[in-house]
Design an enzyme around this catalytic site. Structure first.
Site, PDB file in Angstrom:
ATOM      1  N   ARG A 307       0.843  -1.200   0.000  1.00 37.98           N
ATOM      2  CA  ARG A 307       0.000   0.000   0.000  1.00 37.98           C
ATOM      3  C   ARG A 307       0.878   1.250   0.000  1.00 37.98           C
ATOM      4  O   ARG A 307       1.635   1.476   0.969  1.00 37.98           O
ATOM      5  CB  ARG A 307      -0.884   0.034   1.254  1.00 37.98           C
ATOM      6  CG  ARG A 307      -1.824  -1.152   1.404  1.00 37.98           C
ATOM      7  CD  ARG A 307      -3.158  -0.918   0.720  1.00 37.98           C
ATOM      8  NE  ARG A 307      -3.911  -2.152   0.599  1.00 37.98           N
ATOM      9  CZ  ARG A 307      -4.900  -2.528   1.414  1.00 37.98           C
ATOM     10  NH1 ARG A 307      -5.270  -1.729   2.392  1.00 37.98           N
ATOM     11  NH2 ARG A 307      -5.534  -3.683   1.221  1.00 37.98           N
ATOM     12  N   GLU A 309       0.449   4.170   0.827  1.00 38.38           N
ATOM     13  CA  GLU A 309      -0.256   5.201   1.607  1.00 38.38           C
ATOM     14  C   GLU A 309       0.751   5.901   2.498  1.00 38.38           C
ATOM     15  O   GLU A 309       1.502   5.224   3.199  1.00 38.38           O
ATOM     16  CB  GLU A 309      -1.306   4.554   2.526  1.00 38.38           C
ATOM     17  CG  GLU A 309      -2.508   4.035   1.803  1.00 38.38           C
ATOM     18  CD  GLU A 309      -3.282   3.038   2.651  1.00 38.38           C
ATOM     19  OE1 GLU A 309      -2.890   2.783   3.811  1.00 38.38           O
ATOM     20  OE2 GLU A 309      -4.260   2.508   2.131  1.00 38.38           O
ATOM     21  N   ARG A 315      -0.112   1.825  13.269  1.00 31.54           N
ATOM     22  CA  ARG A 315      -0.771   0.602  12.794  1.00 31.54           C
ATOM     23  C   ARG A 315      -0.760   0.465  11.273  1.00 31.54           C
ATOM     24  O   ARG A 315      -1.503  -0.343  10.721  1.00 31.54           O
ATOM     25  CB  ARG A 315      -2.182   0.526  13.355  1.00 31.54           C
ATOM     26  CG  ARG A 315      -3.068   1.690  12.974  1.00 31.54           C
ATOM     27  CD  ARG A 315      -4.456   1.486  13.529  1.00 31.54           C
ATOM     28  NE  ARG A 315      -5.400   2.260  12.757  1.00 31.54           N
ATOM     29  CZ  ARG A 315      -6.697   2.117  12.821  1.00 31.54           C
ATOM     30  NH1 ARG A 315      -7.231   1.220  13.625  1.00 31.54           N
ATOM     31  NH2 ARG A 315      -7.506   2.847  12.102  1.00 31.54           N
ATOM     32  N   HIS A 316       0.047   1.268  10.587  1.00 30.90           N
ATOM     33  CA  HIS A 316       0.138   1.163   9.129  1.00 30.90           C
ATOM     34  C   HIS A 316       1.551   0.819   8.677  1.00 30.90           C
ATOM     35  O   HIS A 316       2.519   1.422   9.146  1.00 30.90           O
ATOM     36  CB  HIS A 316      -0.259   2.482   8.465  1.00 30.90           C
ATOM     37  CG  HIS A 316      -1.732   2.725   8.461  1.00 30.90           C
ATOM     38  ND1 HIS A 316      -2.365   3.383   9.481  1.00 30.90           N
ATOM     39  CD2 HIS A 316      -2.700   2.378   7.569  1.00 30.90           C
ATOM     40  CE1 HIS A 316      -3.665   3.439   9.215  1.00 30.90           C
ATOM     41  NE2 HIS A 316      -3.901   2.828   8.073  1.00 30.90           N
ATOM     42  N   GLU A 460      -9.374  -1.900  13.972  1.00 32.49           N
ATOM     43  CA  GLU A 460      -9.773  -2.774  12.861  1.00 32.49           C
ATOM     44  C   GLU A 460      -8.673  -3.762  12.505  1.00 32.49           C
ATOM     45  O   GLU A 460      -7.526  -3.382  12.311  1.00 32.49           O
ATOM     46  CB  GLU A 460     -10.084  -1.904  11.640  1.00 32.49           C
ATOM     47  CG  GLU A 460     -10.489  -2.705  10.416  1.00 32.49           C
ATOM     48  CD  GLU A 460     -10.177  -1.967   9.122  1.00 32.49           C
ATOM     49  OE1 GLU A 460     -10.412  -0.750   9.055  1.00 32.49           O
ATOM     50  OE2 GLU A 460      -9.675  -2.637   8.195  1.00 32.49           O
ATOM     51  N   SER A 463     -11.465  -6.795   7.250  1.00 33.51           N
ATOM     52  CA  SER A 463     -12.535  -6.223   6.429  1.00 33.51           C
ATOM     53  C   SER A 463     -13.074  -7.332   5.568  1.00 33.51           C
ATOM     54  O   SER A 463     -12.289  -8.115   5.013  1.00 33.51           O
ATOM     55  CB  SER A 463     -11.952  -5.181   5.487  1.00 33.51           C
ATOM     56  OG  SER A 463     -12.223  -3.927   5.936  1.00 33.51           O
ATOM     57  N   ARG A 513      -1.347  -6.805  12.398  1.00 35.85           N
ATOM     58  CA  ARG A 513      -2.277  -6.163  13.346  1.00 35.85           C
ATOM     59  C   ARG A 513      -2.818  -7.164  14.364  1.00 35.85           C
ATOM     60  O   ARG A 513      -2.997  -6.808  15.530  1.00 35.85           O
ATOM     61  CB  ARG A 513      -3.444  -5.527  12.588  1.00 35.85           C
ATOM     62  CG  ARG A 513      -3.020  -4.247  11.911  1.00 35.85           C
ATOM     63  CD  ARG A 513      -4.192  -3.327  11.725  1.00 35.85           C
ATOM     64  NE  ARG A 513      -3.803  -2.197  10.889  1.00 35.85           N
ATOM     65  CZ  ARG A 513      -4.647  -1.387  10.294  1.00 35.85           C
ATOM     66  NH1 ARG A 513      -5.943  -1.577  10.425  1.00 35.85           N
ATOM     67  NH2 ARG A 513      -4.210  -0.385   9.560  1.00 35.85           N
TER      68      ARG A 513
HETATM   69  P1  AMO Z   1      -8.603  -3.664   3.782  1.00 32.09           P
HETATM   70  O1  AMO Z   1      -7.989  -2.654   2.905  1.00 32.09           O
HETATM   71  O2  AMO Z   1      -9.482  -3.173   4.860  1.00 32.09           O
HETATM   72  O3  AMO Z   1      -9.462  -4.703   2.945  1.00 32.09           O
HETATM   73  O4  AMO Z   1      -7.438  -4.533   4.422  1.00 32.09           O
HETATM   74  C1  AMO Z   1      -7.721  -5.671   5.189  1.00 32.09           C
HETATM   75  C2  AMO Z   1      -6.956  -5.665   6.489  1.00 32.09           C
HETATM   76  O5  AMO Z   1      -5.582  -5.506   6.250  1.00 32.09           O
HETATM   77  C3  AMO Z   1      -4.997  -4.762   7.297  1.00 32.09           C
HETATM   78  N1  AMO Z   1      -4.363  -3.554   6.750  1.00 32.09           N
HETATM   79  C4  AMO Z   1      -3.149  -3.094   7.086  1.00 32.09           C
HETATM   80  N2  AMO Z   1      -2.227  -3.564   7.941  1.00 32.09           N
HETATM   81  C5  AMO Z   1      -1.062  -2.877   8.052  1.00 32.09           C
HETATM   82  N3  AMO Z   1      -0.775  -1.767   7.347  1.00 32.09           N
HETATM   83  C6  AMO Z   1      -1.671  -1.258   6.479  1.00 32.09           C
HETATM   84  N4  AMO Z   1      -1.350  -0.174   5.759  1.00 32.09           N
HETATM   85  C7  AMO Z   1      -2.918  -1.933   6.316  1.00 32.09           C
HETATM   86  N5  AMO Z   1      -4.011  -1.714   5.552  1.00 32.09           N
HETATM   87  C8  AMO Z   1      -4.864  -2.706   5.832  1.00 32.09           C
HETATM   88  C9  AMO Z   1      -6.080  -4.417   8.274  1.00 32.09           C
HETATM   89  C10 AMO Z   1      -7.317  -4.522   7.410  1.00 32.09           C
HETATM   90  O6  AMO Z   1      -8.449  -4.819   8.176  1.00 32.09           O
HETATM   91  N6  AMO Z   1      -9.754  -6.560  -0.121  1.00 32.09           N
HETATM   92  C11 AMO Z   1     -10.160  -6.180   1.214  1.00 32.09           C
HETATM   93  C12 AMO Z   1     -10.396  -7.388   2.104  1.00 32.09           C
HETATM   94  C13 AMO Z   1     -11.605  -8.220   1.714  1.00 32.09           C
HETATM   95  O7  AMO Z   1     -12.695  -7.615   1.604  1.00 32.09           O
HETATM   96  O8  AMO Z   1     -11.465  -9.445   1.556  1.00 32.09           O
HETATM   97  C14 AMO Z   1      -9.059  -5.325   1.819  1.00 32.09           C
HETATM   98  O9  AMO Z   1      -7.943  -5.309   1.386  1.00 32.09           O
HETATM   99  O10 AMO Z   1      -6.067  -5.401   9.284  1.00 32.09           O
END
Ligand code: AMO
Length: 539
Positions: A307, A309, A315-316, A460, A463, A513
């Site tokens: 990602r 971002e 937590r990212h 969270e 998802s 996480r």
């Molecule tokens: P989403 O983008 O919410 O959903 O990601 C799913 C889970 O991944 C974790 N997560 C992260 N962990 C660490 N760093 C990050 N930058 C980060 N971003 C997300 C979180 C989050 O809940 N395709 C959908 C999933 C689905 O619907 O099957 C998805 O990617 O724990």
């Protein structure tokens, strides 16, 4: 007036001074040669006198082949009482008591043991004791020792009832001092701005910042605290697979190099792929759904997720490990929610059974409360609209269809903990507007969707959703999201729904996480071996 030429001839005074200095240097050289000679003779004498010269040294090529228990694991030490054993260990520290006695602390994995190096006519000489005391901490050694039960418990090592009586010590790989970081420093908590360290351990340890730890990650990771974190992470990984395999899921591996961005271009990493653009996968979302289109009824994946971002939070990460699953739905998407809740409970209970001791030790360092869990049938499952109501009653102002902010998520977690005594819960039926294009809107009210998140300690971790499997509806939703169903990233995925695809749904979980919030760690970076974030791509 003309300037006088500088004379090329040195003055008499300078000559005298130079001669004096040369004499001085000569005398100094003679003195140090004499000293070196004396030291050499002394060392030669020591070697001649050293009955144990064979029993220690540097290098890994001179092990006497005696009848002894070889390459013993410290965790099995009890089985070798009174026997001479060979171990591969790291030296944690050395302590000299006298010319005749020294103590080494040796470590191997999560275990540590004391070695007594005491003068004996047969095995241990005074030069050998001097050698042992001077072994730099963190050096790797092969040691021979007799396993002895101790009369009193040793407090400073994990093995408290046994110690080793040294017979031979060989340095296999010598650590170069000074070390940029002492692994022992990483056993203590991070210096936090908002939370003063409170435990006994923290008071005893100097505080080393997370950045320093991550810059010297190889030494940092040696801390037992870190080994425990990664043991538990491995536990989550295998419990995830165990549960889903026993429920008919097979593990798949989807590509991480993509020809086009699949979920919007803003958070995607672009790379140069043989003179054209390619992209790192932001999630296996489309590929796992295409596995369903391909008639695999239940699939799971564990893989990297990228990602782009610029989120500098605790937590990212820009690269994390996704635990993903996707399955056919027969009657209702709550079949997916049921499986995911049971999966999470299986993981929590499994961690508790397998790593109770490790978990407790980590939580003690960070003064973290145990993770509160209800029985599977009592996991709080709350509709989003109900969550909004609870938050409003607690004084928050928010709109019906807005996503929750991070502080609101935490607050709701607290309210649910107070009401249901659970650190884990599901928030169901999210507003359609805050979910991705592939999410199935709810039949009873299209403003909500068949989608859900799961939370640990109010944060969270998962998802999921039912996906749109109806071709025309999907195209409609893609356009509403201002994307093109004919784009390279979506074309094949969209077409797959023309050829008969069952209703399906699934979810994605962030492995790091789960570990972070289960243990109550202050920063996600601690759960990633070599974390990647907007400002860190090394080591
Ligand atoms: P989403 O983008 O919410 O959903 O990601 C799913 C889970 O991944 C974790 N997560 C992260 N962990 C660490 N760093 C990050 N930058 C980060 N971003 C997300 C979180 C989050 O809940 N395709 C959908 C999933 C689905 O619907 O099957 C998805 O990617 O724990």
């Amino acid at each position: 007036m003309t300037e006088s030429e500088p004379s090329s001839q040195p003055s008499k005074k300078a000559l005298k001074k130079a001669a004096k200095e040369a004499e001085k240097a000569k005398k100094k050289a003679e003195r140090s040669a004499l000293l070196e000679q004396q030291e050499l003779e002394l060392r030669q004498q020591e070697v001649v006198d050293d009955s144990a010269a064979e029993n220690y040294g540097e290098g890994d090529n001179f092990y006497p082949q005696t009848a002894i228990d070889k390459w013993i694991q410290l965790r099995n030490i009890e089985e070798h009482e009174d026997r001479e054993c060979v171990f591969r260990v790291a030296v944690a520290n050395t302590r000299s008591q006298s010319a005749k006695l020294a103590f080494l602390t040796l470590s191997q994995g999560l275990e540590s043991i004391q070695m007594v190096v005491a003068e004996t006519p047969e095995y241990v000489s005074r030069p050998m004791i001097k050698f042992a005391v001077n072994i730099p901490p963190e050096s790797i050694c092969t040691v021979f020792g007799v396993v002895k039960r101790t009369s009193e418990k040793i407090q400073s090592t994990t093995i408290q009832d046994f110690e080793l009586q040294a017979r031979r010590i060989y340095i296999v790989s010598k650590a170069q001092l000074p070390l940029p970081l002492q692994p022992a420093d990483s056993e203590g908590p991070l210096p936090l701005e908002d939370k003063a360290p409170t435990t006994e351990v923290s008071q005893a340890q100097p505080l080393v910042s997370l950045n320093t730890r991550l810059n010297n990650r190889v030494l940092d990771l040696r801390a037992k605290l870190n080994h425990r974190i990664f043991l538990i992470k491995d536990g989550v990984d295998s419990l995830f697979q165990e549960f889903l395999r026993s429920h008919g899921f097979i593990r798949i591996h989807t590509p991480k190099i993509m020809g086009a961005p699949t979920e919007g271009g803003s958070s995607v990493f672009r790379l140069d792929y043989f003179h054209r653009n390619a992209y790192l996968a932001q999630s296996p979302q489309l590929a796992k759904q295409m596995a369903i289109q391909s008639r695999f009824p239940r699939v799971m994946e564990i893989g990297p997720v990228f990602r782009a971002e610029n989120s500098n939070t605790v937590r990212h990460l820009t690269e994390f490990t996704g635990l993903d699953m996707e399955m056919e739905i027969l009657e209702d998407y709550h079949e997916v929610v049921d499986i995911l809740e049971k999966l999470m409970l299986f993981i929590f209970n499994g961690l508790n059974e397998r790593y109770g001791k490790e978990t407790e030790l980590i939580r003690k360092v960070y003064a973290v409360e145990p993770f509160k869990l209800p029985a599977v049938s009592n996991i709080p499952r709350i509709e989003f609209s109900e969550g909004v109501k609870m938050l409003r009653e607690a004084g928050e102002t928010l709109d019906d269809y807005d996503d929750l902010t991070t502080p609101q998520e935490k607050k709701l977690g607290q309210l649910i903990l107070e009401k249901y005594n659970s650190d884990f819960y599901t928030l169901d039926q999210f507003p359609t507007a805050v979910r991705p294009f592939y999410t199935m809107p709810s039949k009873k009210n299209k403003s909500y969707s068949n989608s859900f998140d799961m939370f640990m300690r109010g944060q969270e971790i998962l998802s999921g959703a039912q996906r749109i499997h109806i071709h025309d509806l999907l195209i409609e939703r893609i356009r509403e999201h201002e994307m093109s169903p004919d784009s390279d990233g979506l074309r094949d995925y969209v077409e797959g729904f023309k050829f008969g695809c069952p209703p399906h749904g699934g979810g994605g979980i962030g492995l790091e996480r789960i570990v972070q919030f289960y243990l109550g760690l202050p920063n996600i970076r601690m759960t990633s071996l070599f974390p990647r974030d907007p400002s860190r791509v090394l080591p």
